[in-house]
Write an enzyme that holds these catalytic residues in place. Sequence first.
Site, PDB file in Angstrom:
ATOM      1  CE  LYS A   1      -3.093  -3.058   0.213  1.00  0.00           C
ATOM      2  NZ  LYS A   1      -3.807  -3.451  -0.941  1.00  0.00           N
TER       3      LYS A   1
ATOM      4  CD  GLU B   1      -6.711  -0.967   0.715  1.00  0.00           C
ATOM      5  OE1 GLU B   1      -7.101  -2.321   0.471  1.00  0.00           O
ATOM      6  OE2 GLU B   1      -6.677  -0.319   1.394  1.00  0.00           O
TER       7      GLU B   1
ATOM      8  NE  ARG C   1     -10.812  -9.173  -3.678  1.00  0.00           N
ATOM      9  CZ  ARG C   1     -10.604  -7.970  -2.830  1.00  0.00           C
ATOM     10  NH1 ARG C   1      -8.933  -7.831  -2.954  1.00  0.00           N
ATOM     11  NH2 ARG C   1     -11.339  -7.348  -2.194  1.00  0.00           N
TER      12      ARG C   1
ATOM     13  CB  VAL D   1     -17.531  -9.990  -3.022  1.00  0.00           C
ATOM     14  CG1 VAL D   1     -19.171 -10.416  -2.436  1.00  0.00           C
ATOM     15  CG2 VAL D   1     -16.699 -11.057  -2.088  1.00  0.00           C
TER      16      VAL D   1
HETATM   17  C1  MV4 Z   1      -9.232   5.504   6.052  1.00  0.00           C
HETATM   18  C2  MV4 Z   1      -9.979   5.913   6.590  1.00  0.00           C
HETATM   19  C3  MV4 Z   1     -10.194   7.225   7.144  1.00  0.00           C
HETATM   20  N1  MV4 Z   1      -8.982   8.038   6.978  1.00  0.00           N
HETATM   21  N2  MV4 Z   1      -7.894   6.149   5.884  1.00  0.00           N
HETATM   22  C4  MV4 Z   1     -10.702   1.162   5.632  1.00  0.00           C
HETATM   23  C5  MV4 Z   1     -10.421   0.161   4.585  1.00  0.00           C
HETATM   24  C6  MV4 Z   1      -9.325   0.396   3.713  1.00  0.00           C
HETATM   25  N3  MV4 Z   1      -9.430   0.113   2.417  1.00  0.00           N
HETATM   26  C7  MV4 Z   1      -8.951   1.813   3.982  1.00  0.00           C
HETATM   27  N4  MV4 Z   1     -10.189   2.143   5.253  1.00  0.00           N
HETATM   28  C8  MV4 Z   1     -10.071   3.397   5.889  1.00  0.00           C
HETATM   29  N5  MV4 Z   1      -8.983   4.122   5.372  1.00  0.00           N
HETATM   30  C9  MV4 Z   1      -7.861   7.330   6.328  1.00  0.00           C
HETATM   31  N6  MV4 Z   1      -6.833   8.184   5.982  1.00  0.00           N
HETATM   32  C10 MV4 Z   1     -11.317   5.477   6.898  1.00  0.00           C
HETATM   33  C11 MV4 Z   1     -11.283   3.696   6.516  1.00  0.00           C
HETATM   34  C12 MV4 Z   1     -12.512   3.252   6.831  1.00  0.00           C
HETATM   35  C13 MV4 Z   1     -13.460   2.853   5.825  1.00  0.00           C
HETATM   36  C14 MV4 Z   1     -13.187   2.879   4.627  1.00  0.00           C
HETATM   37  C15 MV4 Z   1     -14.062   2.412   3.658  1.00  0.00           C
HETATM   38  C16 MV4 Z   1     -15.160   1.590   4.213  1.00  0.00           C
HETATM   39  C17 MV4 Z   1     -15.295   1.527   5.419  1.00  0.00           C
HETATM   40  C18 MV4 Z   1     -14.503   2.106   6.414  1.00  0.00           C
HETATM   41  C19 MV4 Z   1     -14.501   1.857   7.866  1.00  0.00           C
HETATM   42  C20 MV4 Z   1     -13.869   2.285   8.386  1.00  0.00           C
HETATM   43  C21 MV4 Z   1     -12.643   3.105   8.113  1.00  0.00           C
END
Ligand code: MV4
Length: 449
Positions: A118, A290, A294, A297
Amino acid sequence: MKTFSCILVANRGEIALRILRAARELGIRTVAVYSEADRGAAYLQLADSTVCIGPAPSAGSYLDIARIISAAEISGADAIHPGYGFLAENAEFAEICERCHLTLIGPRADNIRLLGDKARARALAAENGIPLLAGTSSVADEDDALRLAAEIGFPVMIKAAAGGGGRGMRVVRDPGVFTQNFQSACVEAEKAFGSPEVYVERYLENPRHIEIQILADHYGHVVHLGERDCSLQRRHQKLIEESPSPVMTAELRQKVGGYACRLAEAAGYRNAGTVEFLFDPRTGDVFFMEVNTRIQVEHPVTEEVCGLDLVKEQIRLAAGDLLGFAQHDVVLRGCAIEVRINAEDPFNDFKPNPGVIQRLILPGGVGVRVDTHVHGGYAIPSHYDSMIAKLIVHRPTRQEAIATMRRALAEFTVEGVKTTIPLIREIMAHPNYVKGQVDTGFIQEYFMP
Ligand code: MV4
């Protein structure tokens, strides 16, 4: 035109069935593999041949690279589709397939390795002018990290470089507890992913999760197929996904879709992939998160709005076909919503509830699709993911899609095991969901004790 003579499906359940169907329509022979827990599963009958690859625990079967490669060799397969989960984003598996002259239906090993890190993916996005939350691509040590965190401004998020999908993350709101969180994040990352590397980002409160589906051929052509809004999640498990996002405009889609394609081009990406962004509903800004290398789902919601079969596209692209269309040919029609139906008790901390499905009545009718491998009498094994079906609706408008989803959920009957259906019905009736006003904190706020 090159094609495959036989595809081995290195997965189980609904996605294995999904891949078997796509291969059959393309006239390609199939081999299904199964563990002892899946012996006799009905969907295996749709393969031209089957191979038992080991015991129920996935470490000795669906995750065992040597057993899968051997199954491909003894059955004469020339390609492997990994589905999602299991070996789908395993760069070592991709490399071994390459060395064994088996085409992995997905990106190359070096794509998986680059984007699976990442911190490297973040650096590549930065080099290509794709917006990111203020943060670092790498940190030297804990003092360096604290200095950078203070520069970024609290709250910040510490993320494992080898993590992803919500694993190995920490929110830090107070500089006084930064160092202890940093240290424990590194220890945890080392334990969970075999690498202690972490990076730090500004923390965005309650964002929306927006992801762009892309397809790329071997000749540098990349298209995007619009977005999916996956904001409705619980502990990083998605519950509901939809396309288009209620917050998306044509201009924003063009912009974010362009970022996704630019990143894929810069990475020399091939096959299907998804570029994740966070959307700030307060400012309308999007930030790169990110890349998932793949088929996901939730790919059916994109299939419904763009009218493509993404698994067939994956197979054709892996065989070396040119993308058959350009960006201006992509037409997104109507609204699609997918709900995941898991054999879990939503009113008892989502406790998995394996067992025998005594009675099953699937919904149907206009605009309804059910992707599932289960049937009445099916025994859900306890060893794997608890998802038993995906219910997808596609209607001209979001309002009609919600009405069809509610109707389909009312028809959907599963007896013998507890499922997430009652919770999904409640969400579909919630006024904020109906208005499209939800974020990643919604489930926690309204539906958790
Ligand atoms: C974050 C964020 C807030 N700020 N990054 C969770 C999954 C991953 N792909 C990235 N995620 C998050 N990154 C920053 N800088 C909040 C989340 C996050 C979130 C993101 C998408 C869907 C649900 C989530 C639930 C909690 C936190």
